[in-house]
Design an enzyme around this catalytic site. Structure first.
Site, PDB file in Angstrom:
ATOM      1  N   LYS A  86      38.736  93.139 134.624  1.00 44.66           N
ATOM      2  CA  LYS A  86      40.172  92.847 134.487  1.00 44.66           C
ATOM      3  C   LYS A  86      40.974  94.103 134.170  1.00 44.66           C
ATOM      4  O   LYS A  86      42.025  94.316 134.754  1.00 44.66           O
ATOM      5  CB  LYS A  86      40.421  91.828 133.365  1.00 44.66           C
ATOM      6  CG  LYS A  86      39.933  90.437 133.634  1.00 44.66           C
ATOM      7  CD  LYS A  86      40.500  89.446 132.625  1.00 44.66           C
ATOM      8  CE  LYS A  86      40.114  89.751 131.200  1.00 44.66           C
ATOM      9  NZ  LYS A  86      38.679  89.627 130.906  1.00 44.66           N
ATOM     10  N   ARG A 141      44.164  83.125 126.187  1.00 41.52           N
ATOM     11  CA  ARG A 141      42.711  82.966 126.188  1.00 41.52           C
ATOM     12  C   ARG A 141      42.297  81.575 125.766  1.00 41.52           C
ATOM     13  O   ARG A 141      41.117  81.254 125.782  1.00 41.52           O
ATOM     14  CB  ARG A 141      42.104  83.966 125.217  1.00 41.52           C
ATOM     15  CG  ARG A 141      41.417  85.143 125.884  1.00 41.52           C
ATOM     16  CD  ARG A 141      40.825  85.989 124.781  1.00 41.52           C
ATOM     17  NE  ARG A 141      39.780  86.867 125.242  1.00 41.52           N
ATOM     18  CZ  ARG A 141      39.977  88.089 125.687  1.00 41.52           C
ATOM     19  NH1 ARG A 141      41.194  88.580 125.789  1.00 41.52           N
ATOM     20  NH2 ARG A 141      38.945  88.833 126.048  1.00 41.52           N
ATOM     21  N   ARG A 193      28.907  99.548 130.257  1.00 42.36           N
ATOM     22  CA  ARG A 193      30.109  99.984 129.531  1.00 42.36           C
ATOM     23  C   ARG A 193      29.759 100.344 128.082  1.00 42.36           C
ATOM     24  O   ARG A 193      30.319 101.282 127.512  1.00 42.36           O
ATOM     25  CB  ARG A 193      31.156  98.863 129.570  1.00 42.36           C
ATOM     26  CG  ARG A 193      32.450  99.229 128.885  1.00 42.36           C
ATOM     27  CD  ARG A 193      33.530  98.198 129.144  1.00 42.36           C
ATOM     28  NE  ARG A 193      33.314  96.979 128.376  1.00 42.36           N
ATOM     29  CZ  ARG A 193      34.080  95.896 128.462  1.00 42.36           C
ATOM     30  NH1 ARG A 193      35.083  95.862 129.318  1.00 42.36           N
ATOM     31  NH2 ARG A 193      33.839  94.841 127.729  1.00 42.36           N
ATOM     32  N   ARG A 246      31.731 100.614 122.555  1.00 43.72           N
ATOM     33  CA  ARG A 246      32.584  99.618 121.913  1.00 43.72           C
ATOM     34  C   ARG A 246      31.743  98.743 120.991  1.00 43.72           C
ATOM     35  O   ARG A 246      30.669  98.292 121.379  1.00 43.72           O
ATOM     36  CB  ARG A 246      33.247  98.746 122.983  1.00 43.72           C
ATOM     37  CG  ARG A 246      34.719  99.042 123.151  1.00 43.72           C
ATOM     38  CD  ARG A 246      35.298  98.284 124.301  1.00 43.72           C
ATOM     39  NE  ARG A 246      35.264  96.838 124.116  1.00 43.72           N
ATOM     40  CZ  ARG A 246      35.904  95.992 124.923  1.00 43.72           C
ATOM     41  NH1 ARG A 246      36.607  96.450 125.934  1.00 43.72           N
ATOM     42  NH2 ARG A 246      35.825  94.701 124.717  1.00 43.72           N
ATOM     43  N   ARG A 296      30.579  86.266 123.510  1.00 43.53           N
ATOM     44  CA  ARG A 296      31.912  86.332 124.132  1.00 43.53           C
ATOM     45  C   ARG A 296      31.945  85.529 125.429  1.00 43.53           C
ATOM     46  O   ARG A 296      32.950  84.907 125.763  1.00 43.53           O
ATOM     47  CB  ARG A 296      32.319  87.790 124.380  1.00 43.53           C
ATOM     48  CG  ARG A 296      32.811  88.453 123.091  1.00 43.53           C
ATOM     49  CD  ARG A 296      32.728  89.949 123.157  1.00 43.53           C
ATOM     50  NE  ARG A 296      33.564  90.533 124.173  1.00 43.53           N
ATOM     51  CZ  ARG A 296      33.298  91.677 124.792  1.00 43.53           C
ATOM     52  NH1 ARG A 296      32.206  92.355 124.513  1.00 43.53           N
ATOM     53  NH2 ARG A 296      34.124  92.136 125.693  1.00 43.53           N
TER      54      ARG A 296
HETATM   55  P1  ADP Z   1      37.105  91.739 127.419  1.00 42.50           P
HETATM   56  O1  ADP Z   1      38.018  91.807 128.592  1.00 42.50           O
HETATM   57  O2  ADP Z   1      35.866  92.542 127.594  1.00 42.50           O
HETATM   58  O3  ADP Z   1      36.858  90.347 126.941  1.00 42.50           O
HETATM   59  P2  ADP Z   1      39.264  92.461 125.667  1.00 42.50           P
HETATM   60  O4  ADP Z   1      39.556  93.886 125.462  1.00 42.50           O
HETATM   61  O5  ADP Z   1      40.198  91.679 126.514  1.00 42.50           O
HETATM   62  O6  ADP Z   1      37.777  92.422 126.197  1.00 42.50           O
HETATM   63  O7  ADP Z   1      39.172  91.723 124.242  1.00 42.50           O
HETATM   64  C1  ADP Z   1      38.355  92.180 123.203  1.00 42.50           C
HETATM   65  C2  ADP Z   1      38.500  91.278 121.971  1.00 42.50           C
HETATM   66  O8  ADP Z   1      39.876  91.281 121.519  1.00 42.50           O
HETATM   67  C3  ADP Z   1      38.203  89.795 122.174  1.00 42.50           C
HETATM   68  O9  ADP Z   1      36.810  89.514 122.121  1.00 42.50           O
HETATM   69  C4  ADP Z   1      38.976  89.180 120.988  1.00 42.50           C
HETATM   70  O10 ADP Z   1      38.309  89.372 119.761  1.00 42.50           O
HETATM   71  C5  ADP Z   1      40.235  90.024 120.937  1.00 42.50           C
HETATM   72  N1  ADP Z   1      41.318  89.411 121.759  1.00 42.50           N
HETATM   73  C6  ADP Z   1      41.890  89.942 122.875  1.00 42.50           C
HETATM   74  N2  ADP Z   1      42.823  89.111 123.381  1.00 42.50           N
HETATM   75  C7  ADP Z   1      42.848  88.013 122.581  1.00 42.50           C
HETATM   76  C8  ADP Z   1      43.565  86.786 122.589  1.00 42.50           C
HETATM   77  N3  ADP Z   1      44.471  86.501 123.547  1.00 42.50           N
HETATM   78  N4  ADP Z   1      43.333  85.896 121.606  1.00 42.50           N
HETATM   79  C9  ADP Z   1      42.436  86.152 120.643  1.00 42.50           C
HETATM   80  N5  ADP Z   1      41.707  87.269 120.569  1.00 42.50           N
HETATM   81  C10 ADP Z   1      41.896  88.205 121.525  1.00 42.50           C
END
Ligand code: ADP
Length: 192
Positions: free
Chosen positions: A14, A89, A128, A134, A145
């Site tokens: 994404k 989400r 990654r 990370r 996740r």
């Molecule tokens: P990925 O695309 O690998 O899932 P992100 O960078 O989008 O990783 O998100 C990493 C973390 O940030 C998530 O696992 C969550 O803990 C937090 N996070 C991101 N966006 C949201 C959201 N909309 N609601 C709740 N937590 C979020």
């Protein structure tokens, strides 16, 4: 211009595609994961609140996330549309976003769901992890996740399918191949 939403499991690519879409449509990319990570790096209050959840692969509480997104959407660069990566989400966030859009006088033009099978996603995340270190890219946290994605975020795709806004895109193959598929869908939906 309207709002575009990008959905897809962690590791679906994404973030990479979001940058390309943002450039093509000339709209800012708003990535909640990135905003949380930069808040953590700067040691802000939001960063402190988010850290323990992110490290465990849990969602940050909606109260924190929704307020942060609302503030970001109110910035001047978002008035001509924006791309959301990582938000909404869960279905509650999708409902809250509908209210924000109404307040802002904008609407959601299309929701793109990038589909990649789970083994591929885990392989990409492990790669990654080696490259970026990370904290939430260890294998057990990744698996968690993915589970959370299935339980909480897949219903968001159905929510938008019911509104006839959902387009699914095959996320396998090269980055350019996936971008091409996305651009085809965007052209058809948003017109060019
Ligand atoms: P990925 O695309 O690998 O899932 P992100 O960078 O989008 O990783 O998100 C990493 C973390 O940030 C998530 O696992 C969550 O803990 C937090 N996070 C991101 N966006 C949201 C959201 N909309 N609601 C709740 N937590 C979020």
């Amino acid at each position: 211009m309207s709002a575009v939403i990008l959905l897809g499991p962690p590791g679906a690519g994404k973030g990479t595609q979001a940058v390309r879409i943002g450039e093509r449509l000339s709209i800012p990319v708003i990535s909640t994961g990135e905003i949380f990570r930069s808040n953590m790096a700067e040691g802000t209050e939001i960063g402190k609140q988010a850290k323990s959840y992110m490290d465990r692969g849990e969602f940050v509480p909606d109260s924190v996330t929704n307020a942060m997104v609302k503030a970001r959407l109110s910035a001047p660069d978002a008035t001509q549309g924006f791309l959301l990566d990582g938000y909404p989400r869960n279905v509650e966030q999708a409902r809250v976003l509908a209210d924000f859009c109404e307040e802002l006088g904008t609407h959601i033009g299309v929701v793109l769901e990038i589909q990649v099978d789970e083994d591929e996603v885990v392989a990409r995340m492990l790669k990654r992890a080696e490259e970026q270190h990370r904290a939430d890219d260890s294998e057990p946290v990744m698996r968690h996740r993915l589970e959370v994605y299935r339980e909480q975020t897949e219903p968001v795709a159905s929510f938008y399918a019911d509104l006839d806004l959902l387009e699914t895109v095959d996320g396998s193959g090269s980055i350019d191949e996936v971008s091409e598929r996305i651009f085809t869908v965007l052209d058809a939906r948003l017109g060019r």
